[in-house]
Design an enzyme around this catalytic site. Sequence first.
Site, PDB file in Angstrom:
ATOM      1  N   ASP A 291      -7.981  70.548  15.987  1.00  8.84           N
ATOM      2  CA  ASP A 291      -7.540  70.083  16.691  1.00  8.84           C
ATOM      3  C   ASP A 291      -8.443  69.990  17.972  1.00  8.84           C
ATOM      4  OD1 ASP A 291      -5.731  68.302  18.584  1.00  8.84           O
ATOM      5  OD2 ASP A 291      -4.107  69.599  18.345  1.00  8.84           O
TER       6      ASP A 291
HETATM    7  C1  NOJ Z   1      -4.535  67.231  20.842  1.00  7.00           C
HETATM    8  C2  NOJ Z   1      -3.309  67.020  20.165  1.00  7.00           C
HETATM    9  O1  NOJ Z   1      -2.617  67.869  19.680  1.00  7.00           O
HETATM   10  C3  NOJ Z   1      -3.579  66.086  18.558  1.00  7.00           C
HETATM   11  O2  NOJ Z   1      -2.260  65.766  18.006  1.00  7.00           O
HETATM   12  C4  NOJ Z   1      -4.445  64.795  19.057  1.00  7.00           C
HETATM   13  O3  NOJ Z   1      -4.749  64.116  17.814  1.00  7.00           O
HETATM   14  C5  NOJ Z   1      -5.514  65.122  19.534  1.00  7.00           C
HETATM   15  N1  NOJ Z   1      -5.604  65.883  20.873  1.00  7.00           N
HETATM   16  C6  NOJ Z   1      -6.587  64.165  19.840  1.00  7.00           C
HETATM   17  O4  NOJ Z   1      -6.363  63.256  20.843  1.00  7.00           O
END
Ligand code: NOJ
Length: 758
Positions: A291
């Site tokens: 993530d």
């Molecule tokens: C953080 C989030 O937790 C995740 O779900 C998302 O896909 C990513 N950022 C990218 O934006």
Amino acid sequence: MESYLIIFGMKTIQLFSVGLLFLAGMASCTQKQQGSNAHVEEKINALLSQMTLEEKIGQMNQLSFNGNVEEMIPFIKAGKTGSLFNVVDPVQANALQRVAVEESRLGIPLLMGRDVIHGFKTVMPIPLGQAATFDPQVVEEGARVAAIEASSTGVRWTFAPMIDIARDPRWGRIAESCGEDTYLTSVLGAAMVKGFQGDSLNQPTSMAACPKHFAGYGAAEGGKDYNSTFIPERRLRNVYLPPFEAAAKAGAATYMTSFNDNDGVPSTGNIFLLRQVLRDEWGFDGFVVTDWASAFEMVSHGFAADRKEAAMKAVNAGVDMEMVSGTFLEALPELVKEGKVKEAVLDEAVRNILRIKFRLGLFDRPYTDESLQVMYAPEHLATAKRAATESAILLKNEDDVLPLGASVKTVAVVGPMADAPHDQLGTWAFDGEKERTVTPLQAIRESMDGKVQVLYEPALVCSRDKNRQGIPRAVSAALRADVVLAFVGEESILSGEAHSLADLNLQGAQRELIAALAQTGKPLVTVVMAGRPLTIGDEVEQSSAVLYMFHPGTMGGPALADLLWGKAVPSGKTPVTFPKMVGQIPVYYSHNNTGRPAGRTEILLDDIPLEAGQTSLGCTSYYLDAGFEPLFPFGYGLSYTTFRYSEPKLSATELKSGDVLTVTFDLENTGRYEGTEIAQLYVQDKVGSVTRPVKELKRFTRVSLKPGEKKTVTFELPMEELAFWNIDMKRVVEPGDFNLWVAPDSQSGTPVAFKVVE
Ligand code: NOJ
């Protein structure tokens, strides 16, 4: 869509079997992948043998596009990134791709990613709303629409579906989830994977799916985003992992690690999850991305001393690509030199990434067709409207106030969500446009033009507005109307990532607004649009009818107008338990029993006599102020019509592992409207080597019936699906006694017994 015919004396119906579809879908995707494997592997190895260490590490690095093509060019030319995300202009996407393909040494195409969570331009209801449809078909179609629109801009990878089990509505990200249930999330998550990826990844309109967040993120302590989780392995395997396994079987191309640490181990450095479960047990051969900066965040967690150690732990644990924090690019060359990360581990990661790029056909067709015009296609809007319509949950309908009839000549439309096009799109609607969103006010005015007079008084500027000055005007409109339609709820910003709440009552002066409207004595229809279940017990009591819609997206308005005037009949069911008050959380239907389960009668604070003896309450498990019942249980939702279930008949009452139990019952529409019922099948394993949930959803189906119509419905349940991770941490069906319910929700129905024998 798979379906099969069931023929019975009374009727022949085409019944969509969720369970069988689910398994059939899995099989076909896996077979397809295997067929193309050998050929792709040869290409991967040929390419890998030409790559320098730096180029390999470059493939493992993902950057977020900052809008400046020129700034990106040197990175791409030098092969320092394998993927960009947040490029949504096809011209820019092609320009960047051209640099990768034509100007980098090996010409490896970039993979463009994006958070396309519940639609691109045409926005479907938030995933929690989609889950309320209990309709894998509309969910799959919604994901297909999103893929067609997003891929036209060059986006071939979506960071979805989000299939975290979410049992705490304080957690803002419950909005992005399919709710609390493992089976429902497994079925709908697999449907989303199929919708995003299409029949084959190789089609230009397919996007690689990315089930997330792997794993356990939804169990954040206290519902506070990013918080630690403490999920023991058995619960992880029984409750949190099955949707991810179903997604793997549906052919999901990538996975994203979660932000949380579970029992002290951040997912991004979790060898057990990434290597043992995902690769060894499930045979996943796509790639894993972190993530956002979650490799680097292992430093804040206190799991890695610095960026270098974070990179080492992530890669060795089984991460293939790093999202944005750049620790791989920075530290892997040295880590490989020092022998702390083996080059063979990197080779495997790069293979995994290239495999998906090949499967997506990016080497053959790296560019997108800039002339495509697919946004807001009529069929996309139709899918969005159908999904929104099916997602509406009728929680109350006293005296059949809904649907509104011809005698209603004047309606007062009030409340901050009546005309809030931005907010009805919900969280994660980066590409949705409020200008193209149809609000309830717009839709009511349009569809009832000339038939009904609309008095619009929003009373509050937004859901958080505490200024009560507009309330008297809304009350005055209510007094002049035959019916009051009050649109309340939450702005989109109140749910989603990093938007957790400790108070789930309606925000601002919305509670006062509803109370004031109720005082008028006019029939009050409250429509709630929110990102989570809110604690609306008082408002339910004060209203004549309540329709709940998790943020319904672009076509929420037209869907609502149809529902209010009976052109459509509500069929949604709660995909998550609605608590009466926050202190009840966690409250979910599929809990284990205590040794002292709550009895039948709730004795609450005011029922306790003065100086009552210490044991006067029966010593069972519940809250003195909230009782033991939720406000609305999982699976609950009314219709304008009524349904009668006959007693279910079982094909056998003694079954062996390997057998399939057939459950048959009649479902009859006993009311005045044509409607659709979501019939649910629950099972309880009464005694196990470890304690088992009081009920678990195992099947559901949508059945449409005309007034007076009766259909015979059949569920088939292979005994294998009663397996769980037992005392020896083995996935087995334990012989013994079971209860089974066929019911309209998780709290109704009469149990029928059956046995599994050795
Ligand atoms: C953080 C989030 O937790 C995740 O779900 C998302 O896909 C990513 N950022 C990218 O934006």
